[in-house]
Write a protein that holds these residues in place. Sequence first.
Motif, PDB file in Angstrom:
ATOM      1  N   GLY A 288     -47.616 -73.018  16.247  1.00 39.71           N
ATOM      2  CA  GLY A 288     -48.920 -72.838  15.623  1.00 39.71           C
ATOM      3  C   GLY A 288     -50.009 -73.550  16.394  1.00 39.71           C
ATOM      4  N   PRO A 289     -51.279 -73.201  16.142  1.00 46.90           N
ATOM      5  CA  PRO A 289     -52.389 -73.752  16.926  1.00 46.90           C
ATOM      6  C   PRO A 289     -52.560 -75.267  16.791  1.00 46.90           C
ATOM      7  CG  PRO A 289     -53.203 -72.472  15.052  1.00 46.90           C
ATOM      8  CD  PRO A 289     -51.740 -72.210  15.146  1.00 46.90           C
ATOM      9  N   GLN A 290     -52.029 -75.862  15.715  1.00 43.63           N
ATOM     10  CA  GLN A 290     -52.141 -77.316  15.548  1.00 43.63           C
ATOM     11  C   GLN A 290     -50.836 -78.051  15.875  1.00 43.63           C
ATOM     12  OE1 GLN A 290     -53.978 -78.294  11.741  1.00 43.63           O
ATOM     13  NE2 GLN A 290     -55.414 -76.599  11.964  1.00 43.63           N
ATOM     14  N   ALA A 291     -49.855 -77.312  16.434  1.00 48.16           N
ATOM     15  CA  ALA A 291     -48.581 -77.939  16.807  1.00 48.16           C
ATOM     16  C   ALA A 291     -48.799 -79.058  17.823  1.00 48.16           C
ATOM     17  CB  ALA A 291     -47.630 -76.891  17.377  1.00 48.16           C
ATOM     18  N   VAL A 292     -49.667 -78.803  18.802  1.00 52.25           N
ATOM     19  CA  VAL A 292     -49.899 -79.808  19.843  1.00 52.25           C
ATOM     20  C   VAL A 292     -50.549 -81.058  19.254  1.00 52.25           C
ATOM     21  CG1 VAL A 292     -52.136 -78.840  20.569  1.00 52.25           C
ATOM     22  CG2 VAL A 292     -50.771 -80.184  22.194  1.00 52.25           C
ATOM     23  N   THR A 293     -51.434 -80.895  18.281  1.00 53.33           N
ATOM     24  CA  THR A 293     -52.079 -82.045  17.632  1.00 53.33           C
ATOM     25  C   THR A 293     -51.035 -82.920  16.945  1.00 53.33           C
ATOM     26  OG1 THR A 293     -53.990 -80.636  17.201  1.00 53.33           O
ATOM     27  CG2 THR A 293     -53.884 -82.699  15.985  1.00 53.33           C
ATOM     28  N   ALA A 294     -50.140 -82.262  16.191  1.00 55.73           N
ATOM     29  CA  ALA A 294     -49.125 -82.995  15.443  1.00 55.73           C
ATOM     30  C   ALA A 294     -48.113 -83.672  16.372  1.00 55.73           C
ATOM     31  CB  ALA A 294     -48.401 -82.047  14.487  1.00 55.73           C
ATOM     32  N   LEU A 295     -47.624 -82.927  17.384  1.00 54.08           N
ATOM     33  CA  LEU A 295     -46.564 -83.469  18.234  1.00 54.08           C
ATOM     34  C   LEU A 295     -47.086 -84.540  19.189  1.00 54.08           C
ATOM     35  CD1 LEU A 295     -43.567 -83.391  18.878  1.00 54.08           C
ATOM     36  CD2 LEU A 295     -44.019 -81.538  20.501  1.00 54.08           C
ATOM     37  N   SER A 296     -48.307 -84.362  19.711  1.00 53.29           N
ATOM     38  CA  SER A 296     -48.830 -85.345  20.675  1.00 53.29           C
ATOM     39  C   SER A 296     -49.111 -86.690  19.999  1.00 53.29           C
ATOM     40  CB  SER A 296     -50.081 -84.815  21.374  1.00 53.29           C
ATOM     41  OG  SER A 296     -51.106 -84.568  20.444  1.00 53.29           O
ATOM     42  N   ARG A 297     -49.295 -86.680  18.686  1.00 52.11           N
ATOM     43  CA  ARG A 297     -49.461 -87.922  17.928  1.00 52.11           C
ATOM     44  C   ARG A 297     -48.164 -88.747  17.983  1.00 52.11           C
ATOM     45  NH1 ARG A 297     -50.786 -85.607  12.962  1.00 52.11           N
ATOM     46  NH2 ARG A 297     -52.931 -85.251  13.622  1.00 52.11           N
ATOM     47  N   LEU A 298     -47.033 -88.050  18.024  1.00 52.17           N
ATOM     48  CA  LEU A 298     -45.721 -88.710  18.021  1.00 52.17           C
ATOM     49  C   LEU A 298     -45.138 -88.859  19.419  1.00 52.17           C
ATOM     50  CD1 LEU A 298     -44.184 -86.650  15.064  1.00 52.17           C
ATOM     51  CD2 LEU A 298     -45.020 -89.008  14.942  1.00 52.17           C
ATOM     52  N   ALA A 299     -45.540 -87.975  20.323  1.00 55.62           N
ATOM     53  CA  ALA A 299     -44.999 -87.970  21.693  1.00 55.62           C
ATOM     54  C   ALA A 299     -46.146 -87.761  22.670  1.00 55.62           C
ATOM     55  CB  ALA A 299     -43.960 -86.863  21.846  1.00 55.62           C
ATOM     56  N   PRO A 300     -46.940 -88.818  22.923  1.00 55.65           N
ATOM     57  CA  PRO A 300     -48.072 -88.681  23.843  1.00 55.65           C
ATOM     58  C   PRO A 300     -47.612 -88.130  25.192  1.00 55.65           C
ATOM     59  CG  PRO A 300     -48.123 -90.814  22.732  1.00 55.65           C
ATOM     60  CD  PRO A 300     -46.804 -90.182  22.376  1.00 55.65           C
ATOM     61  N   GLY A 301     -48.376 -87.190  25.716  1.00 55.51           N
ATOM     62  CA  GLY A 301     -48.025 -86.554  26.990  1.00 55.51           C
ATOM     63  C   GLY A 301     -47.615 -85.108  26.837  1.00 55.51           C
ATOM     64  N   VAL A 302     -47.121 -84.716  25.638  1.00 56.55           N
ATOM     65  CA  VAL A 302     -46.698 -83.315  25.493  1.00 56.55           C
ATOM     66  C   VAL A 302     -47.882 -82.362  25.633  1.00 56.55           C
ATOM     67  CG1 VAL A 302     -44.635 -83.753  24.085  1.00 56.55           C
ATOM     68  CG2 VAL A 302     -46.820 -83.320  22.963  1.00 56.55           C
TER      69      VAL A 302
END
Length: 378
Positions: free
Chosen positions: A155-169
Motif C-alpha cells: 500500500g502507499p503508506q507501507a514505506v512510511t510504516a516500515l521505515s519507522r521500524l527499519a530505517p533505510g528501507v
Amino acid sequence: MSASASAALLSTPLNALHLELGARMVPFAGYSMPVQYPDGLIAEHKHTRSAAGLFDVSHMGQLRLVGPDAAAAFETLMPVDVIDLAVGKQRYGLLLNDDGGILDDLMFFRVSQDELFVIVNGACKVADIAHIQARIGTRCQVEPMPSHGLLALQGPQAVTALSRLAPGVEKLVFMTGGNFDVEGIPCFITRSGYTGEDGFEISVAGDQAQALARLLLAQPEVKPIGLGARNSLRLEAGLCLYGSDLDTTTTPPEAGLNWAIQKVRRTGGARAGGFPGAEKVLAQIDNPATLPRKRVGLIAQERIPVREQVEICTPDGKAIGATTSGLLGPTIDKPIAMAYVEPAFAAIGTRLNAMVRGKPVPVEVVAMPFVAPNYFRG
C-alpha cells in the motif's frame, strides 16, 4: 470442514495471531489461512489501496540456490535471464515443463554471485523443489527454508510504516532488496508484492514472525488483510494466479508474459533457448499468429459479476474461450475478469458475451491492468 480435514491442514507461524484478530480461516494450498478479518474484504481491499495492509504469505515456498554454478543452472529451467541479474535485484521467473507449459511462476533474487533466493507458490512448492532438485541439484545446493515465515506489507503508506521500524528501507526501489534489522528482528526485505501497490515482502525466521507482525500492526497505517482482498487486489493489478490463470497447459506467450522473457533468451539472443519447451515457446513469440489462445482482460457492461470458468462467446453465440478469474473490482466498482480467448477476438474493444448461468452478459476486451500500478521506481 470435518475435524480430520482441519487436522490435516498446516498452519503458518501467525496462526494464533489470526485467530486472536478474529479472522475467518479457510483451507488454502494445504494451510489454514485467513480469508478475511471482521472489517471484511471490501474494507480490507480499500485500506490496502489507501494506506497499508499486512498479509501473511508464509504458505509460500522459500529456498536458496547456492554455489558458483547456481545462476547458470537455474537459467536452464526458465526462459528468463538469470545469469545477468545484478546482485541486490529481483526478477519474475517461470518454471516450464518440456512442452513449454508453466509449472509455476516465481520470484528470484540475486543475493550474491553464488546465491539466489527463490519464492514459489504455496500449492506448488513441494513439486517445485523436487523438480529443481532433480534437474539442477548436482550443479548447486538446493536449500528449502521451511522454518521461515513470509509477510507482505502493501500500500502507499507501507514505506512510511516500515521505515519507522527499519530505517533505510525507503531507499529500496521496486524489485530490489537486502537484509534489514526490524527492531532487533533480522529480516530479508524486497520492495515488491502482488497487489499493484508499492510495498515490501519480508522473509523472517518463523519463531520471530509473530513478533514482527505485531510490530507492524502497531503502526497506525497498518491493518491485517486476508486472502480475499489479496485476490481482488491482484486481479485489479492484472496479475496472474497460478492454478487459475496459469497452469501446465498454458505457455508464456499465451498468457501474455513475453515481457518476462528477456532478449538474451529469445531467438537471436546470446543465450537463446536452452530451457524446457524452448522450441515451442520461441516459435510462438516469433509467430504470434500461431497462438491457439490469448489471455485478455474483460469488463462486464452490466453490474453482474463474471466469475471464473464462465464460457465466453461471440455476439452470435460461438464459444471462443472461458474466464479464469473474475469478481467485482472494489476499486473500479465494475465486474472484471481475465479470460483466454481465440486470438481473433483478443483485440482491445472487442465486444463479447459471458454466459453467466446460461444468460449472455455483454463484456468488452480491455487493456490490463484494470487499476494502474503504483510501484516505486525511484
